[in-house]
Design an enzyme around this catalytic site. Structure first.
Site, PDB file in Angstrom:
ATOM      1  N   ASP A 183       0.801  -1.209   0.000  1.00 28.62           N
ATOM      2  CA  ASP A 183       0.000   0.000   0.000  1.00 28.62           C
ATOM      3  C   ASP A 183       0.842   1.271   0.000  1.00 28.62           C
ATOM      4  O   ASP A 183       0.368   2.341  -0.361  1.00 28.62           O
ATOM      5  CB  ASP A 183      -0.943  -0.024   1.219  1.00 28.62           C
ATOM      6  CG  ASP A 183      -2.107   0.913   1.008  1.00 28.62           C
ATOM      7  OD1 ASP A 183      -2.658   0.896  -0.113  1.00 28.62           O
ATOM      8  OD2 ASP A 183      -2.454   1.669   1.935  1.00 28.62           O
ATOM      9  N   HIS A 264      -8.770   6.458   1.053  1.00 27.11           N
ATOM     10  CA  HIS A 264      -8.741   7.647   0.191  1.00 27.11           C
ATOM     11  C   HIS A 264      -7.429   7.830  -0.556  1.00 27.11           C
ATOM     12  O   HIS A 264      -7.282   8.748  -1.347  1.00 27.11           O
ATOM     13  CB  HIS A 264      -8.988   8.904   1.038  1.00 27.11           C
ATOM     14  CG  HIS A 264     -10.354   8.939   1.630  1.00 27.11           C
ATOM     15  ND1 HIS A 264     -11.409   9.587   1.033  1.00 27.11           N
ATOM     16  CD2 HIS A 264     -10.850   8.359   2.741  1.00 27.11           C
ATOM     17  CE1 HIS A 264     -12.493   9.422   1.766  1.00 27.11           C
ATOM     18  NE2 HIS A 264     -12.175   8.672   2.815  1.00 27.11           N
ATOM     19  N   ARG A 265      -6.451   6.948  -0.241  1.00 22.38           N
ATOM     20  CA  ARG A 265      -5.135   7.122  -0.876  1.00 22.38           C
ATOM     21  C   ARG A 265      -5.216   7.113  -2.399  1.00 22.38           C
ATOM     22  O   ARG A 265      -4.556   7.901  -3.056  1.00 22.38           O
ATOM     23  CB  ARG A 265      -4.198   5.994  -0.433  1.00 22.38           C
ATOM     24  CG  ARG A 265      -3.365   6.369   0.745  1.00 22.38           C
ATOM     25  CD  ARG A 265      -2.039   5.618   0.769  1.00 22.38           C
ATOM     26  NE  ARG A 265      -1.428   5.872   2.039  1.00 22.38           N
ATOM     27  CZ  ARG A 265      -1.305   4.982   3.010  1.00 22.38           C
ATOM     28  NH1 ARG A 265      -1.705   3.739   2.835  1.00 22.38           N
ATOM     29  NH2 ARG A 265      -0.759   5.317   4.157  1.00 22.38           N
ATOM     30  N   ALA A 266      -6.069   6.223  -2.924  1.00 23.61           N
ATOM     31  CA  ALA A 266      -6.133   6.063  -4.382  1.00 23.61           C
ATOM     32  C   ALA A 266      -6.611   7.351  -5.056  1.00 23.61           C
ATOM     33  O   ALA A 266      -6.065   7.760  -6.082  1.00 23.61           O
ATOM     34  CB  ALA A 266      -7.069   4.911  -4.742  1.00 23.61           C
TER      35      ALA A 266
END
Ligand code: ATP
Length: 333
Positions: A183, A264-266
């Protein structure tokens, strides 16, 4: 693979790239070839962490002291480097060592820099990243998250900046990567061997020509390499001016929601990557096509449902979402 690597040079805040693929698909060749494209930057002469003389927020304690005392730095220009982290490296080799005896006797810290010191402001390359020992993975995760390497030995501690672009290569047949580390990578690309016979023949010819005369082989690409170096530098400058519309934000969140991406990283990675792609194309505004390209780079490791087919993801759904958002907007206008 090449695009992902170049985008990370243009924007070191993209989170690095993990290249997955079967044996012998030029993964490590591509990463090592990056060295010739990397830009030069200013650094404090003699500093083992290559501190930026103009960036006090990310300086080591020695450079910061000098900066605060308004001492002048001797500034040198050096190219960014690809720093290797071998899978067999010990923890001491990675984080560096503190001389405890020296600390006790002289009352001052003596630090022997490790790989994370060399990696500061450079590319940290881990081949077979999936085979790294767990404790080295933990150290990497900490440094990647904080941008700082902290060493604690017998009550003595030392820290230094360690902000690097993480590039990993792996063959999934040899084992998976820990999810926490997976990730951390901003992008993942999956490479497969070429299926087109003509292109396969080109690979053989290129390799044999290279083995016969490396210099003559490289010379054929001098102009192309210089053009790419110039393009990277231009994109780095242009990046500050790149903007995105609300429509692009809408596309990012729709993609993440509809493809059931965790967290929310994507979404954030998609916008940052699309901005960098726009800069690489010489544009100052993110276009829907940039969002498509960005999604293909930032989503493969973040999809819960993985329509995995022969190592390639199917991004038709992303394309449909992008055109649906576009047509809905057109209808409103
Ligand atoms: N697209 C390509 N163009 C030129 N050479 C290629 C290409 N693909 C593979 N090769 C050649 O294949 C060989 C293997 O490349 P490399 O060692 O970089 O692969 P790798 O993907 O890192 O493999 P491994 O996982 O086994 O380490 C090299 O000789 C390389 O030149």
């Amino acid at each position: 693979m090449k695009k992902a690597l170049v985008l990370n040079i243009i924007n070191p805040l993209l989170g690095g790239v993990l290249i997955r693929g079967e044996k012998g698909t030029a993964k490590s060749t591509a990463v090592r070839a990056l060295a010739d494209l990397l830009p030069s930057r200013s650094q404090v002469e003699g500093c083992p962490f290559s501190c930026d003389p103009r960036e006090p927020a990310n300086m080591c304690s020695d450079c910061l002291n000098k900066y605060q005392n308004q001492e002048t730095f001797v500034e040198v220009f050096g190219r960014m480097k690809v720093v290797d982290l071998p899978v067999s490296a010990t923890e001491d080799r990675v984080v560096g060592t503190l001389d405890i005896e020296h600390a006790i006797k002289k009352g001052e810290k003596k630090f022997e820099p490790g790989i994370l010191a060399q990696a500061n402001r450079n590319i940290l390359y881990v081949d077979e990243v999936n085979l790294l020992d767990d404790h080295i993975v933990d150290v990497l995760l900490d440094s990647a998250a904080m941008g700082v390497n902290t060493i604690e030995r017998e009550g003595v501690s030392f820290f230094h900046p360690s902000r690097f672009i993480l590039v990993g290569t792996m063959n999934p047949e040899e084992g998976d990567l820990r999810p926490q580390l997976l990730d951390r990578f901003g992008m993942v690309v999956d490479v497969i061997g070429e299926r087109n016979p003509e292109k396969r023949i080109d690979v053989i010819k290129n390799r044999l020509a290279y083995e016969k005369d490396k210099e003559a082989f490289a010379k054929q690409f001098t102009t192309d390499q210089q053009e790419l170096r110039d393009r990277i530098l231009m994109a780095k400058k242009l990046l500050e001016k790149v903007s995105y519309s609300d429509q692009m934000l809408e596309i990012a969140v729709k993609i993440s929601i509809e493809l059931e991406v965790d967290g929310h990283r994507a979404d954030i990675a998609m916008i940052k990557t699309a901005m960098t792609i726009a800069a690489f194309k010489g544009q100052t505004e993110v276009a829907p096509a940039d969002m498509q390209e960005a999604a293909e780079l930032v989503l493969p490791h973040r999809l819960r449902r993985t329509p995995f087919e022969e190592g390639i993801y199917n991004f038709d759904q992303v394309e449909q979402i992008i055109s649906a958002v576009g047509s809905a907007r057109d209808a409103v206008v």
